[in-house]
Motif scaffolding. Structure first.
Motif, PDB file in Angstrom:
ATOM      1  N   GLY A   1       0.830  -1.203   0.000  1.00 47.80           N
ATOM      2  CA  GLY A   1       0.000   0.000   0.000  1.00 47.80           C
ATOM      3  C   GLY A   1       0.858   1.243   0.000  1.00 47.80           C
ATOM      4  O   GLY A   1       1.691   1.446  -0.875  1.00 47.80           O
ATOM      5  N   ILE A   2       0.692   2.096   1.032  1.00 49.89           N
ATOM      6  CA  ILE A   2       1.506   3.298   1.190  1.00 49.89           C
ATOM      7  C   ILE A   2       2.547   3.013   2.260  1.00 49.89           C
ATOM      8  O   ILE A   2       2.204   2.874   3.437  1.00 49.89           O
ATOM      9  CB  ILE A   2       0.650   4.512   1.591  1.00 49.89           C
ATOM     10  CG1 ILE A   2      -0.436   4.756   0.542  1.00 49.89           C
ATOM     11  CG2 ILE A   2       1.525   5.759   1.738  1.00 49.89           C
ATOM     12  CD1 ILE A   2      -1.368   5.892   0.886  1.00 49.89           C
ATOM     13  N   PRO A   3       3.822   2.887   1.903  1.00 50.19           N
ATOM     14  CA  PRO A   3       4.860   2.530   2.875  1.00 50.19           C
ATOM     15  C   PRO A   3       4.900   3.495   4.056  1.00 50.19           C
ATOM     16  O   PRO A   3       4.884   4.708   3.890  1.00 50.19           O
ATOM     17  CB  PRO A   3       6.154   2.606   2.052  1.00 50.19           C
ATOM     18  CG  PRO A   3       5.718   2.430   0.643  1.00 50.19           C
ATOM     19  CD  PRO A   3       4.373   3.068   0.548  1.00 50.19           C
ATOM     20  N   GLY A   4       4.946   2.936   5.252  1.00 50.26           N
ATOM     21  CA  GLY A   4       5.065   3.738   6.461  1.00 50.26           C
ATOM     22  C   GLY A   4       3.780   4.361   6.947  1.00 50.26           C
ATOM     23  O   GLY A   4       3.788   5.102   7.940  1.00 50.26           O
ATOM     24  N   MET A   5       2.663   4.093   6.257  1.00 48.97           N
ATOM     25  CA  MET A   5       1.386   4.709   6.639  1.00 48.97           C
ATOM     26  C   MET A   5       0.287   3.655   6.748  1.00 48.97           C
ATOM     27  O   MET A   5      -0.868   3.912   6.437  1.00 48.97           O
ATOM     28  CB  MET A   5       0.993   5.784   5.624  1.00 48.97           C
ATOM     29  CG  MET A   5       1.998   6.920   5.495  1.00 48.97           C
ATOM     30  SD  MET A   5       1.399   8.255   4.451  1.00 48.97           S
ATOM     31  CE  MET A   5       0.024   8.881   5.419  1.00 48.97           C
ATOM     32  N   ALA A   6       0.648   2.470   7.227  1.00 47.01           N
ATOM     33  CA  ALA A   6      -0.320   1.378   7.312  1.00 47.01           C
ATOM     34  C   ALA A   6      -1.491   1.721   8.229  1.00 47.01           C
ATOM     35  O   ALA A   6      -2.615   1.279   7.990  1.00 47.01           O
ATOM     36  CB  ALA A   6       0.379   0.108   7.809  1.00 47.01           C
ATOM     37  N   ARG A   7      -1.236   2.539   9.254  1.00 50.88           N
ATOM     38  CA  ARG A   7      -2.318   2.863  10.194  1.00 50.88           C
ATOM     39  C   ARG A   7      -3.382   3.762   9.584  1.00 50.88           C
ATOM     40  O   ARG A   7      -4.473   3.915  10.144  1.00 50.88           O
ATOM     41  CB  ARG A   7      -1.743   3.510  11.452  1.00 50.88           C
ATOM     42  CG  ARG A   7      -1.043   4.840  11.227  1.00 50.88           C
ATOM     43  CD  ARG A   7      -0.427   5.366  12.524  1.00 50.88           C
ATOM     44  NE  ARG A   7       0.192   6.660  12.379  1.00 50.88           N
ATOM     45  CZ  ARG A   7       1.428   6.842  11.924  1.00 50.88           C
ATOM     46  NH1 ARG A   7       2.165   5.793  11.562  1.00 50.88           N
ATOM     47  NH2 ARG A   7       1.930   8.066  11.816  1.00 50.88           N
ATOM     48  N   PHE A   8      -3.062   4.383   8.462  1.00 49.57           N
ATOM     49  CA  PHE A   8      -4.025   5.263   7.797  1.00 49.57           C
ATOM     50  C   PHE A   8      -4.719   4.586   6.609  1.00 49.57           C
ATOM     51  O   PHE A   8      -5.499   5.228   5.905  1.00 49.57           O
ATOM     52  CB  PHE A   8      -3.329   6.534   7.299  1.00 49.57           C
ATOM     53  CG  PHE A   8      -2.746   7.369   8.393  1.00 49.57           C
ATOM     54  CD1 PHE A   8      -3.560   8.014   9.308  1.00 49.57           C
ATOM     55  CD2 PHE A   8      -1.367   7.516   8.504  1.00 49.57           C
ATOM     56  CE1 PHE A   8      -3.017   8.789  10.323  1.00 49.57           C
ATOM     57  CE2 PHE A   8      -0.812   8.290   9.512  1.00 49.57           C
ATOM     58  CZ  PHE A   8      -1.641   8.917  10.428  1.00 49.57           C
ATOM     59  N   HIS A   9      -4.451   3.312   6.382  1.00 50.45           N
ATOM     60  CA  HIS A   9      -4.985   2.632   5.203  1.00 50.45           C
ATOM     61  C   HIS A   9      -6.511   2.604   5.196  1.00 50.45           C
ATOM     62  O   HIS A   9      -7.130   2.729   4.139  1.00 50.45           O
ATOM     63  CB  HIS A   9      -4.428   1.206   5.099  1.00 50.45           C
ATOM     64  CG  HIS A   9      -3.060   1.160   4.514  1.00 50.45           C
ATOM     65  ND1 HIS A   9      -2.363  -0.021   4.286  1.00 50.45           N
ATOM     66  CD2 HIS A   9      -2.236   2.156   4.085  1.00 50.45           C
ATOM     67  CE1 HIS A   9      -1.190   0.254   3.753  1.00 50.45           C
ATOM     68  NE2 HIS A   9      -1.084   1.566   3.627  1.00 50.45           N
ATOM     69  N   ARG A  10      -7.122   2.434   6.360  1.00 53.56           N
ATOM     70  CA  ARG A  10      -8.586   2.406   6.417  1.00 53.56           C
ATOM     71  C   ARG A  10      -9.173   3.749   5.973  1.00 53.56           C
ATOM     72  O   ARG A  10     -10.244   3.801   5.352  1.00 53.56           O
ATOM     73  CB  ARG A  10      -9.057   2.076   7.828  1.00 53.56           C
ATOM     74  CG  ARG A  10      -8.910   0.594   8.202  1.00 53.56           C
ATOM     75  CD  ARG A  10      -9.929  -0.247   7.442  1.00 53.56           C
ATOM     76  NE  ARG A  10      -9.840  -1.663   7.782  1.00 53.56           N
ATOM     77  CZ  ARG A  10     -10.571  -2.259   8.706  1.00 53.56           C
ATOM     78  NH1 ARG A  10     -11.452  -1.547   9.413  1.00 53.56           N
ATOM     79  NH2 ARG A  10     -10.436  -3.543   8.949  1.00 53.56           N
TER      80      ARG A  10
END
Length: 302
Positions: free
Chosen positions: A15-24
Protein backbone atom coordinates in the motif's frame (compact mmCIF):
# COMPACT_ATOMS: atom_id res chain seq x y z
CA UNK A 1 5.53 -1.37 -3.93
CA UNK A 2 6.06 -5.14 -3.75
CA UNK A 3 8.30 -7.58 -1.91
CA UNK A 4 9.07 -10.67 -3.96
CA UNK A 5 9.03 -14.09 -2.30
CA UNK A 6 11.01 -16.51 -4.42
CA UNK A 7 9.67 -19.64 -2.76
CA UNK A 8 6.02 -18.66 -2.75
CA UNK A 9 6.16 -16.88 -6.12
CA UNK A 10 4.03 -14.09 -4.72
CA UNK A 11 4.18 -10.36 -4.07
CA UNK A 12 3.30 -8.56 -0.89
CA UNK A 13 1.58 -5.26 -1.69
CA UNK A 14 2.39 -2.77 1.04
CA UNK A 15 0.00 0.00 0.00
CA UNK A 16 1.51 3.30 1.19
CA UNK A 17 4.86 2.53 2.87
CA UNK A 18 5.06 3.74 6.46
CA UNK A 19 1.39 4.71 6.64
CA UNK A 20 -0.32 1.38 7.31
CA UNK A 21 -2.32 2.86 10.19
CA UNK A 22 -4.02 5.26 7.80
CA UNK A 23 -4.99 2.63 5.20
CA UNK A 24 -8.59 2.41 6.42
CA UNK A 25 -8.97 6.16 5.90
CA UNK A 26 -7.42 5.99 2.44
CA UNK A 27 -10.00 3.34 1.53
CA UNK A 28 -12.88 5.86 1.49
CA UNK A 29 -11.47 8.31 -1.12
CA UNK A 30 -10.34 5.34 -3.21
CA UNK A 31 -13.81 3.84 -3.03
CA UNK A 32 -15.32 7.21 -4.00
CA UNK A 33 -13.01 7.45 -7.01
CA UNK A 34 -13.96 3.92 -8.02
CA UNK A 35 -17.69 4.77 -7.90
CA UNK A 36 -17.24 8.05 -9.80
CA UNK A 37 -15.19 6.31 -12.50
CA UNK A 38 -17.68 3.48 -12.97
CA UNK A 39 -20.73 5.75 -12.92
CA UNK A 40 -19.20 8.52 -15.03
CA UNK A 41 -17.75 6.39 -17.83
CA UNK A 42 -20.77 4.06 -17.94
CA UNK A 43 -23.00 7.14 -18.25
CA UNK A 44 -20.90 8.45 -21.15
CA UNK A 45 -21.31 5.11 -22.95
CA UNK A 46 -25.06 5.09 -22.30
CA UNK A 47 -25.52 8.68 -23.50
CA UNK A 48 -23.67 8.02 -26.76
CA UNK A 49 -25.62 4.82 -27.34
CA UNK A 50 -29.14 6.18 -26.80
CA UNK A 51 -28.64 9.50 -28.67
CA UNK A 52 -28.49 8.93 -32.41
CA UNK A 53 -27.23 12.50 -32.89
CA UNK A 54 -24.05 11.47 -31.09
CA UNK A 55 -23.35 8.59 -33.49
CA UNK A 56 -20.43 10.53 -34.94
CA UNK A 57 -16.65 9.87 -35.05
CA UNK A 58 -15.88 12.24 -32.16
CA UNK A 59 -18.25 10.42 -29.81
CA UNK A 60 -17.20 6.98 -31.01
CA UNK A 61 -13.66 7.88 -29.94
CA UNK A 62 -15.03 9.25 -26.66
CA UNK A 63 -16.71 5.88 -26.08
CA UNK A 64 -13.38 4.14 -26.71
CA UNK A 65 -11.78 6.45 -24.13
CA UNK A 66 -14.48 5.54 -21.60
CA UNK A 67 -13.96 1.81 -22.25
CA UNK A 68 -10.19 2.06 -21.70
CA UNK A 69 -10.75 4.01 -18.47
CA UNK A 70 -13.18 1.35 -17.24
CA UNK A 71 -10.73 -1.41 -18.15
CA UNK A 72 -7.85 0.29 -16.36
CA UNK A 73 -9.97 0.88 -13.27
CA UNK A 74 -11.40 -2.63 -13.09
CA UNK A 75 -7.94 -4.17 -13.41
CA UNK A 76 -6.36 -2.14 -10.58
CA UNK A 77 -8.76 -0.56 -8.11
CA UNK A 78 -10.30 -3.75 -6.64
CA UNK A 79 -6.80 -4.86 -5.58
CA UNK A 80 -6.07 -1.47 -4.07
CA UNK A 81 -9.33 -1.46 -2.12
CA UNK A 82 -8.60 -4.95 -0.80
CA UNK A 83 -5.16 -3.85 0.42
CA UNK A 84 -6.42 -0.68 2.11
CA UNK A 85 -9.55 -2.13 3.77
CA UNK A 86 -8.72 -5.75 4.55
CA UNK A 87 -4.94 -5.42 4.80
CA UNK A 88 -4.64 -8.42 2.46
CA UNK A 89 -1.58 -7.57 0.40
CA UNK A 90 -0.38 -10.92 -0.91
CA UNK A 91 -0.94 -11.45 -4.61
CA UNK A 92 0.18 -14.46 -6.66
CA UNK A 93 2.68 -13.99 -9.46
CA UNK A 94 0.27 -14.98 -12.29
CA UNK A 95 -2.38 -12.54 -11.01
CA UNK A 96 0.24 -9.83 -10.62
CA UNK A 97 1.53 -10.49 -14.13
CA UNK A 98 -2.02 -10.24 -15.50
CA UNK A 99 -2.50 -6.94 -13.72
CA UNK A 100 0.82 -5.68 -15.08
CA UNK A 101 -0.29 -6.50 -18.61
CA UNK A 102 -3.67 -4.80 -18.13
CA UNK A 103 -2.12 -1.57 -16.85
CA UNK A 104 0.27 -1.26 -19.78
CA UNK A 105 -2.29 -2.44 -22.33
CA UNK A 106 -5.04 -0.02 -21.29
CA UNK A 107 -2.55 2.83 -20.83
CA UNK A 108 -1.30 2.45 -24.40
CA UNK A 109 -4.83 2.06 -25.68
CA UNK A 110 -5.75 5.35 -23.97
CA UNK A 111 -2.73 7.06 -25.49
CA UNK A 112 -3.82 5.77 -28.92
CA UNK A 113 -7.41 6.96 -28.38
CA UNK A 114 -6.18 10.45 -27.46
CA UNK A 115 -4.10 10.49 -30.66
CA UNK A 116 -7.14 9.41 -32.71
CA UNK A 117 -9.23 12.14 -31.06
CA UNK A 118 -6.56 14.72 -31.93
CA UNK A 119 -6.71 13.57 -35.56
CA UNK A 120 -10.50 13.83 -35.42
CA UNK A 121 -10.31 17.46 -34.24
CA UNK A 122 -7.69 18.23 -36.93
CA UNK A 123 -9.92 16.89 -39.71
CA UNK A 124 -13.04 18.64 -38.30
CA UNK A 125 -11.31 22.04 -38.18
CA UNK A 126 -8.84 21.91 -41.08
CA UNK A 127 -10.86 19.79 -43.54
CA UNK A 128 -14.52 20.23 -42.50
CA UNK A 129 -15.94 19.50 -45.97
CA UNK A 130 -14.12 16.16 -46.15
CA UNK A 131 -14.82 15.15 -42.53
CA UNK A 132 -17.51 12.57 -43.34
CA UNK A 133 -15.56 11.07 -46.22
CA UNK A 134 -12.29 10.78 -44.25
CA UNK A 135 -13.63 9.45 -40.95
CA UNK A 136 -16.02 6.80 -42.21
CA UNK A 137 -17.42 4.07 -39.96
CA UNK A 138 -15.06 1.55 -41.54
CA UNK A 139 -11.98 3.66 -40.87
CA UNK A 140 -13.06 4.33 -37.29
CA UNK A 141 -13.44 0.58 -36.75
CA UNK A 142 -9.95 -0.02 -38.17
CA UNK A 143 -8.48 2.66 -35.91
CA UNK A 144 -10.14 1.05 -32.90
CA UNK A 145 -8.87 -2.39 -33.93
CA UNK A 146 -5.37 -1.00 -34.40
CA UNK A 147 -5.37 0.28 -30.81
CA UNK A 148 -6.13 -3.17 -29.45
CA UNK A 149 -3.67 -4.90 -31.77
CA UNK A 150 -0.84 -2.57 -30.80
CA UNK A 151 -1.52 -3.20 -27.13
CA UNK A 152 -1.46 -6.99 -27.55
CA UNK A 153 1.92 -6.85 -29.25
CA UNK A 154 3.27 -5.51 -25.94
CA UNK A 155 1.99 -8.58 -24.12
CA UNK A 156 5.03 -9.19 -21.89
CA UNK A 157 4.00 -6.43 -19.50
CA UNK A 158 4.97 -5.58 -15.94
CA UNK A 159 2.99 -3.40 -13.60
CA UNK A 160 5.13 -0.50 -12.33
CA UNK A 161 7.96 -1.74 -14.47
CA UNK A 162 10.50 0.39 -12.60
CA UNK A 163 9.84 -1.57 -9.40
CA UNK A 164 10.33 -4.88 -11.19
CA UNK A 165 13.72 -3.81 -12.59
CA UNK A 166 14.79 -2.75 -9.11
CA UNK A 167 13.79 -6.14 -7.65
CA UNK A 168 15.46 -8.17 -10.41
CA UNK A 169 18.40 -10.36 -9.35
CA UNK A 170 19.70 -10.90 -12.89
CA UNK A 171 20.78 -8.69 -15.75
CA UNK A 172 18.01 -6.14 -16.39
CA UNK A 173 19.23 -4.93 -19.79
CA UNK A 174 16.33 -6.54 -21.66
CA UNK A 175 13.83 -5.04 -19.23
CA UNK A 176 15.43 -1.63 -19.65
CA UNK A 177 15.15 -1.92 -23.44
CA UNK A 178 11.51 -2.91 -23.04
CA UNK A 179 10.92 0.17 -20.87
CA UNK A 180 12.65 2.33 -23.49
CA UNK A 181 10.34 0.89 -26.17
CA UNK A 182 7.28 1.84 -24.11
CA UNK A 183 8.58 5.36 -23.66
CA UNK A 184 9.25 5.73 -27.39
CA UNK A 185 5.68 4.71 -28.24
CA UNK A 186 4.30 7.25 -25.76
CA UNK A 187 6.62 9.96 -27.10
CA UNK A 188 5.48 9.19 -30.67
CA UNK A 189 1.83 9.62 -29.69
CA UNK A 190 2.53 12.86 -27.83
CA UNK A 191 4.56 14.26 -30.74
CA UNK A 192 1.76 13.47 -33.22
CA UNK A 193 -0.83 15.04 -30.88
CA UNK A 194 1.33 18.16 -30.63
CA UNK A 195 1.67 18.25 -34.42
CA UNK A 196 -2.12 17.98 -34.79
CA UNK A 197 -2.69 20.91 -32.44
CA UNK A 198 -0.01 22.96 -34.20
CA UNK A 199 -1.87 22.54 -37.49
CA UNK A 200 -5.22 23.21 -35.76
CA UNK A 201 -3.94 26.49 -34.30
CA UNK A 202 -2.52 27.45 -37.69
CA UNK A 203 -5.91 26.84 -39.31
CA UNK A 204 -7.80 28.71 -36.58
CA UNK A 205 -5.52 31.75 -36.88
CA UNK A 206 -6.46 31.91 -40.57
CA UNK A 207 -10.17 32.26 -39.72
CA UNK A 208 -11.23 35.90 -40.02
CA UNK A 209 -14.24 35.78 -37.68
CA UNK A 210 -13.38 35.95 -33.97
CA UNK A 211 -16.61 34.13 -33.16
CA UNK A 212 -15.73 31.25 -35.49
CA UNK A 213 -12.24 31.08 -34.00
CA UNK A 214 -13.67 30.73 -30.49
CA UNK A 215 -16.19 28.14 -31.65
CA UNK A 216 -13.45 26.05 -33.31
CA UNK A 217 -11.16 26.17 -30.27
CA UNK A 218 -14.01 25.32 -27.89
CA UNK A 219 -14.44 21.98 -29.67
CA UNK A 220 -10.86 21.11 -28.63
CA UNK A 221 -11.00 22.15 -24.96
CA UNK A 222 -12.28 18.81 -23.63
CA UNK A 223 -9.74 16.78 -25.56
CA UNK A 224 -6.86 19.09 -24.61
CA UNK A 225 -7.77 18.74 -20.91
CA UNK A 226 -7.95 14.95 -21.29
CA UNK A 227 -4.47 14.94 -22.88
CA UNK A 228 -3.05 16.93 -19.95
CA UNK A 229 -4.80 14.73 -17.38
CA UNK A 230 -3.26 11.62 -18.97
CA UNK A 231 0.26 12.73 -19.90
CA UNK A 232 1.18 15.00 -16.96
CA UNK A 233 0.86 12.23 -14.31
CA UNK A 234 2.64 9.79 -16.64
CA UNK A 235 5.59 12.16 -17.06
CA UNK A 236 5.58 12.91 -13.33
CA UNK A 237 5.68 9.20 -12.47
CA UNK A 238 8.57 8.62 -14.90
CA UNK A 239 10.54 11.56 -13.49
CA UNK A 240 10.10 10.55 -9.86
CA UNK A 241 11.25 6.98 -10.57
CA UNK A 242 14.19 8.17 -12.65
CA UNK A 243 15.45 11.10 -10.57
CA UNK A 244 13.65 10.79 -7.24
CA UNK A 245 15.53 7.84 -5.79
CA UNK A 246 16.08 9.73 -2.55
CA UNK A 247 12.47 10.91 -2.34
CA UNK A 248 10.15 9.54 0.33
CA UNK A 249 8.43 6.26 -0.63
CA UNK A 250 5.12 8.05 -0.03
CA UNK A 251 5.77 10.31 -3.03
CA UNK A 252 6.31 7.30 -5.30
CA UNK A 253 3.08 5.67 -4.13
CA UNK A 254 1.17 8.96 -4.49
CA UNK A 255 2.30 9.55 -8.07
CA UNK A 256 1.54 5.93 -9.01
CA UNK A 257 -2.01 6.26 -7.64
CA UNK A 258 -2.53 9.63 -9.35
CA UNK A 259 -1.38 8.19 -12.68
CA UNK A 260 -3.65 5.15 -12.47
CA UNK A 261 -6.82 6.53 -10.91
CA UNK A 262 -7.16 10.27 -11.58
CA UNK A 263 -7.57 10.24 -15.42
CA UNK A 264 -10.50 7.73 -15.34
CA UNK A 265 -12.19 9.91 -12.70
CA UNK A 266 -11.67 13.28 -14.42
CA UNK A 267 -12.31 12.34 -18.08
CA UNK A 268 -16.12 11.87 -17.77
CA UNK A 269 -16.33 15.01 -15.59
CA UNK A 270 -14.41 17.06 -18.15
CA UNK A 271 -16.56 15.93 -21.08
CA UNK A 272 -19.78 16.36 -19.09
CA UNK A 273 -18.86 19.96 -18.25
CA UNK A 274 -17.18 21.10 -21.48
CA UNK A 275 -19.08 19.20 -24.17
CA UNK A 276 -22.54 20.64 -24.84
CA UNK A 277 -24.10 17.59 -26.59
CA UNK A 278 -22.89 15.30 -23.78
CA UNK A 279 -24.23 17.74 -21.20
CA UNK A 280 -27.62 17.87 -22.92
CA UNK A 281 -27.69 14.08 -23.20
CA UNK A 282 -26.88 13.77 -19.49
CA UNK A 283 -29.68 16.16 -18.53
CA UNK A 284 -32.13 14.29 -20.77
CA UNK A 285 -31.07 10.99 -19.21
CA UNK A 286 -31.51 12.39 -15.70
CA UNK A 287 -34.97 13.70 -16.55
CA UNK A 288 -36.00 10.30 -17.92
CA UNK A 289 -34.60 8.56 -14.84
CA UNK A 290 -36.35 10.88 -12.39
CA UNK A 291 -39.68 10.66 -14.19
CA UNK A 292 -42.01 8.37 -12.25
CA UNK A 293 -44.39 5.84 -13.88
CA UNK A 294 -47.59 7.48 -15.03
CA UNK A 295 -46.11 10.97 -14.95
CA UNK A 296 -48.00 13.30 -17.22
CA UNK A 297 -50.96 10.91 -17.59
CA UNK A 298 -54.44 12.11 -16.77
CA UNK A 299 -56.18 10.31 -13.86
CA UNK A 300 -59.06 8.11 -14.83
CA UNK A 301 -62.53 9.44 -14.13
CA UNK A 302 -64.96 7.27 -12.21
Amino acid sequence: TGIFHLRALAFLLTGIPGMARFHRWVFFPCCLMYLITMLGNSTILLIVRVNRRLHQPMYYFLSMLAITDLGLTLSTLPTVLRVFWFGSGEISFPVCLTQMFCIHAFSFMESSVLLAMAFDRYVAICCPLRYSSILTSGRIAKIGLGMFCRSHVLSHSYCLHQDMIRLACTDSTLNSLYGLTLVLFVILDSVLITLSYTMIIKAVVGITSREEQTKALNTCVSHFCAVLVFYVPMVGLSIIYRYGKNAAPFSHALMANVYLFVPPVLNPIIYSMKNKPIRKGLLRLLCQTLAWPGHGQQPRSH
